[in-house]
Motif scaffolding. Structure first.
Motif, PDB file in Angstrom:
ATOM      1  N   LEU A 153       0.853  -1.343  -0.167  1.00  0.00           N
ATOM      2  CA  LEU A 153       0.089  -0.156   0.106  1.00  0.00           C
ATOM      3  C   LEU A 153       0.694   1.279   0.246  1.00  0.00           C
ATOM      4  O   LEU A 153       0.520   2.003  -0.784  1.00  0.00           O
ATOM      5  CB  LEU A 153      -0.882  -0.021   1.327  1.00  0.00           C
ATOM      6  N   GLU A 154       1.998   1.168   0.787  1.00  0.00           N
ATOM      7  CA  GLU A 154       2.766   2.610   0.905  1.00  0.00           C
ATOM      8  C   GLU A 154       3.442   2.575  -0.500  1.00  0.00           C
ATOM      9  O   GLU A 154       3.435   3.788  -0.914  1.00  0.00           O
ATOM     10  CB  GLU A 154       3.757   2.300   2.195  1.00  0.00           C
ATOM     11  N   ASN A 155       3.884   1.677  -1.017  1.00  0.00           N
ATOM     12  CA  ASN A 155       4.668   1.772  -2.432  1.00  0.00           C
ATOM     13  C   ASN A 155       3.725   2.133  -3.451  1.00  0.00           C
ATOM     14  O   ASN A 155       4.101   2.946  -4.239  1.00  0.00           O
ATOM     15  CB  ASN A 155       5.309   0.221  -2.662  1.00  0.00           C
ATOM     16  N   ALA A 156       2.466   1.851  -3.415  1.00  0.00           N
ATOM     17  CA  ALA A 156       1.482   2.414  -4.425  1.00  0.00           C
ATOM     18  C   ALA A 156       1.060   3.845  -4.032  1.00  0.00           C
ATOM     19  O   ALA A 156       1.017   4.535  -5.127  1.00  0.00           O
ATOM     20  CB  ALA A 156       0.315   1.415  -4.379  1.00  0.00           C
ATOM     21  N   LEU A 157       0.995   4.141  -2.858  1.00  0.00           N
ATOM     22  CA  LEU A 157       0.667   5.756  -2.483  1.00  0.00           C
ATOM     23  C   LEU A 157       1.821   6.302  -2.861  1.00  0.00           C
ATOM     24  O   LEU A 157       1.719   7.652  -3.657  1.00  0.00           O
ATOM     25  CB  LEU A 157       0.311   5.695  -1.051  1.00  0.00           C
ATOM     26  N   ARG A 158       3.155   6.041  -2.742  1.00  0.00           N
ATOM     27  CA  ARG A 158       4.382   6.704  -3.191  1.00  0.00           C
ATOM     28  C   ARG A 158       4.354   6.963  -4.566  1.00  0.00           C
ATOM     29  O   ARG A 158       4.866   8.196  -5.135  1.00  0.00           O
ATOM     30  CB  ARG A 158       5.619   5.931  -2.545  1.00  0.00           C
ATOM     31  N   THR A 159       3.812   6.252  -5.492  1.00  0.00           N
ATOM     32  CA  THR A 159       3.882   6.454  -6.902  1.00  0.00           C
ATOM     33  C   THR A 159       2.951   7.503  -7.310  1.00  0.00           C
ATOM     34  O   THR A 159       2.879   7.825  -8.431  1.00  0.00           O
ATOM     35  CB  THR A 159       3.487   4.905  -7.722  1.00  0.00           C
ATOM     36  N   LEU A 160       1.982   7.804  -6.535  1.00  0.00           N
ATOM     37  CA  LEU A 160       0.894   8.857  -6.953  1.00  0.00           C
ATOM     38  C   LEU A 160       1.398  10.164  -6.893  1.00  0.00           C
ATOM     39  O   LEU A 160       1.920  10.584  -5.615  1.00  0.00           O
ATOM     40  CB  LEU A 160      -0.350   8.641  -6.286  1.00  0.00           C
ATOM     41  N   ARG A 161       1.221  11.043  -7.859  1.00  0.00           N
ATOM     42  CA  ARG A 161       1.889  12.384  -7.633  1.00  0.00           C
ATOM     43  C   ARG A 161       0.485  13.279  -7.670  1.00  0.00           C
ATOM     44  O   ARG A 161       0.630  14.616  -7.601  1.00  0.00           O
ATOM     45  CB  ARG A 161       2.473  12.667  -8.871  1.00  0.00           C
ATOM     46  N   THR A 162      -0.613  12.946  -7.363  1.00  0.00           N
ATOM     47  CA  THR A 162      -2.040  13.624  -7.319  1.00  0.00           C
ATOM     48  C   THR A 162      -2.040  14.462  -6.060  1.00  0.00           C
ATOM     49  O   THR A 162      -1.441  13.980  -4.931  1.00  0.00           O
ATOM     50  CB  THR A 162      -3.017  12.618  -7.618  1.00  0.00           C
ATOM     51  N   ASP A 163      -2.782  15.466  -6.102  1.00  0.00           N
ATOM     52  CA  ASP A 163      -2.917  16.141  -4.687  1.00  0.00           C
ATOM     53  C   ASP A 163      -4.059  15.572  -3.817  1.00  0.00           C
ATOM     54  O   ASP A 163      -3.970  15.873  -2.703  1.00  0.00           O
ATOM     55  CB  ASP A 163      -2.928  17.755  -4.910  1.00  0.00           C
ATOM     56  N   ARG A 164      -4.753  14.765  -4.671  1.00  0.00           N
ATOM     57  CA  ARG A 164      -5.836  14.031  -3.937  1.00  0.00           C
ATOM     58  C   ARG A 164      -5.745  12.278  -4.002  1.00  0.00           C
ATOM     59  O   ARG A 164      -5.242  12.062  -5.424  1.00  0.00           O
ATOM     60  CB  ARG A 164      -7.213  14.287  -4.133  1.00  0.00           C
ATOM     61  N   ALA A 197       0.769   3.084   7.032  1.00  0.00           N
ATOM     62  CA  ALA A 197       1.067   3.623   5.504  1.00  0.00           C
ATOM     63  C   ALA A 197       0.306   4.661   5.005  1.00  0.00           C
ATOM     64  O   ALA A 197       0.968   5.657   4.423  1.00  0.00           O
ATOM     65  CB  ALA A 197       1.021   1.987   4.939  1.00  0.00           C
ATOM     66  N   VAL A 198      -0.938   4.857   5.350  1.00  0.00           N
ATOM     67  CA  VAL A 198      -1.363   5.953   5.049  1.00  0.00           C
ATOM     68  C   VAL A 198      -1.185   7.232   5.389  1.00  0.00           C
ATOM     69  O   VAL A 198      -1.033   8.176   4.831  1.00  0.00           O
ATOM     70  CB  VAL A 198      -3.059   5.517   5.238  1.00  0.00           C
ATOM     71  N   ASP A 199      -0.500   7.189   6.770  1.00  0.00           N
ATOM     72  CA  ASP A 199      -0.506   8.309   7.565  1.00  0.00           C
ATOM     73  C   ASP A 199       1.016   8.949   7.153  1.00  0.00           C
ATOM     74  O   ASP A 199       1.438   9.886   7.633  1.00  0.00           O
ATOM     75  CB  ASP A 199      -0.541   8.061   8.873  1.00  0.00           C
ATOM     76  N   ARG A 200       1.580   8.217   6.286  1.00  0.00           N
ATOM     77  CA  ARG A 200       3.019   8.712   5.747  1.00  0.00           C
ATOM     78  C   ARG A 200       2.672   9.632   4.743  1.00  0.00           C
ATOM     79  O   ARG A 200       3.679  10.461   4.026  1.00  0.00           O
ATOM     80  CB  ARG A 200       3.810   7.465   5.273  1.00  0.00           C
ATOM     81  N   PHE A 201       1.552   9.823   4.212  1.00  0.00           N
ATOM     82  CA  PHE A 201       1.346  10.948   2.924  1.00  0.00           C
ATOM     83  C   PHE A 201       0.217  12.086   3.360  1.00  0.00           C
ATOM     84  O   PHE A 201      -0.611  11.371   3.990  1.00  0.00           O
ATOM     85  CB  PHE A 201       0.519   9.930   1.763  1.00  0.00           C
ATOM     86  N   ASP A 202       0.257  13.069   2.769  1.00  0.00           N
ATOM     87  CA  ASP A 202      -0.470  14.124   2.954  1.00  0.00           C
ATOM     88  C   ASP A 202      -1.549  14.359   1.985  1.00  0.00           C
ATOM     89  O   ASP A 202      -2.622  14.931   2.244  1.00  0.00           O
ATOM     90  CB  ASP A 202       0.437  15.373   3.028  1.00  0.00           C
ATOM     91  N   ASN A 203      -1.551  13.387   0.938  1.00  0.00           N
ATOM     92  CA  ASN A 203      -2.490  13.740  -0.224  1.00  0.00           C
ATOM     93  C   ASN A 203      -3.659  12.472  -0.041  1.00  0.00           C
ATOM     94  O   ASN A 203      -4.499  12.594  -0.892  1.00  0.00           O
ATOM     95  CB  ASN A 203      -1.937  13.662  -1.496  1.00  0.00           C
ATOM     96  N   VAL A 204      -3.671  11.804   1.015  1.00  0.00           N
ATOM     97  CA  VAL A 204      -4.658  10.880   1.103  1.00  0.00           C
ATOM     98  C   VAL A 204      -5.921  11.534   1.718  1.00  0.00           C
ATOM     99  O   VAL A 204      -5.877  11.882   3.023  1.00  0.00           O
ATOM    100  CB  VAL A 204      -4.203   9.567   1.946  1.00  0.00           C
TER     101      VAL A 204
END
Ligand SMILES: [Fe+2]
Ligand SMILES: [Fe+2]
Length: 248
Positions: A153-164, A197-204
């Motif tokens: 999940l973390e790896n997949a989220l990391r590939t996203l460059r979207t702001d949402r 994993a989710v909480d490592r990203f600001d755009n989720v």
């Protein structure tokens, strides 16, 4: 185009429909066809949160594939534990992929500017009750599975460059949304590692999941990301229809 879509174009938001735990059995012919047609009228994208079939049988997946043909908007989703029961999750995924569903697992997707990352997830418990990789080999193997799903999940989220972005799961990432289930089975309903994993990203902007059929609809990760238990039975109780609609 519906009024909601017109309004969303103005503010840049999209409407996400989310539903989990369809549990299609061989007696479920055409059960969801009208629902997918209806969803296509009111949402821009639909997320399926696992347990799409009852036992992961080929025929069950084919029946869902037939119903998905009524869906005219993009479909993203993950499998659930029930979809693994017959030991052929790849086959179930392939049938649903052929019917137009983007199966999220390692591979993220972007729909109308919003990123979607998803995994089935795994069990292991929440917070201080989380099972650690210590002692017997069998426990380490079990915990490794939980860690591995969170890592994907973390790896997949990391590939996203979207702001949402939206995380699509089957198992719950938080205890909040399993409340209502028997306390004894909480550790088998999800894992805090998914929330980490989710909480490592600001755009989720939201997490949707299923699995906890008698859990609670709303929760939050430790950093405050909204979590929705979209198991159809939970949403039905909350909203009087089996799917929820979220503005992302
Ligand atoms: Fe389920
Ligand atoms: Fe499940």
């Amino acid at each position: 185009m519906n009024d909601q879509s017109t309004e969303n174009i103005a503010n840049g938001a999209i409407t996400l429909a989310a539903i989990g735990d369809l549990h299609i059995s061989e007696a479920s012919e055409r059960r969801y066809r009208d629902m997918f047609a209806e969803i296509s009228e009111v949402a821009d994208v639909v997320a399926l949160c696992g347990d799409l079939t009852n036992f992961g049988k080929t025929h069950e997946a084919e029946m869902l594939a037939e119903d998905l043909r009524a869906c005219t908007i993009p479909i993203v989703g993950v499998l659930g534990n029930h979809d693994y029961e017959c030991g052929q999750p790849e086959k179930v995924a392939e049938i649903l992929h052929q019917a137009g569903m983007t199966v999220l697992d390692e591979q993220a997707a972007v729909v109308e500017g919003v990123g979607f990352a998803g995994v089935k997830g795994f069990i292991g418990g929440f917070g201080r009750g989380e099972l650690g990789a210590f002692g017997e080999e069998a426990i380490k193997v079990f915990v490794d599975e939980s860690i591995n799903e969170a890592r994907k999940l973390e790896n997949a989220l990391r590939t996203l460059r979207t702001d949402r972005a939206v995380a699509v799961l089957h198992y719950s990432p938080v205890e909040d949304t399993v409340e209502g289930e028997p306390k004894e089975i909480y550790p088998f309903l999800g894992s805090s590692r998914l929330a980490d994993a989710v909480d490592r990203f600001d755009n989720v902007k939201a997490v949707v999941h299923g699995h906890a059929h008698t859990g609670a609809f709303r929760g939050r990760t430790p950093r405050g990301v909204p979590v929705y238990n979209c198991a159809q039975f939970v949403v039905e109780r909350e909203e009087g229809r089996p799917y929820t609609l979220l503005e992302i």
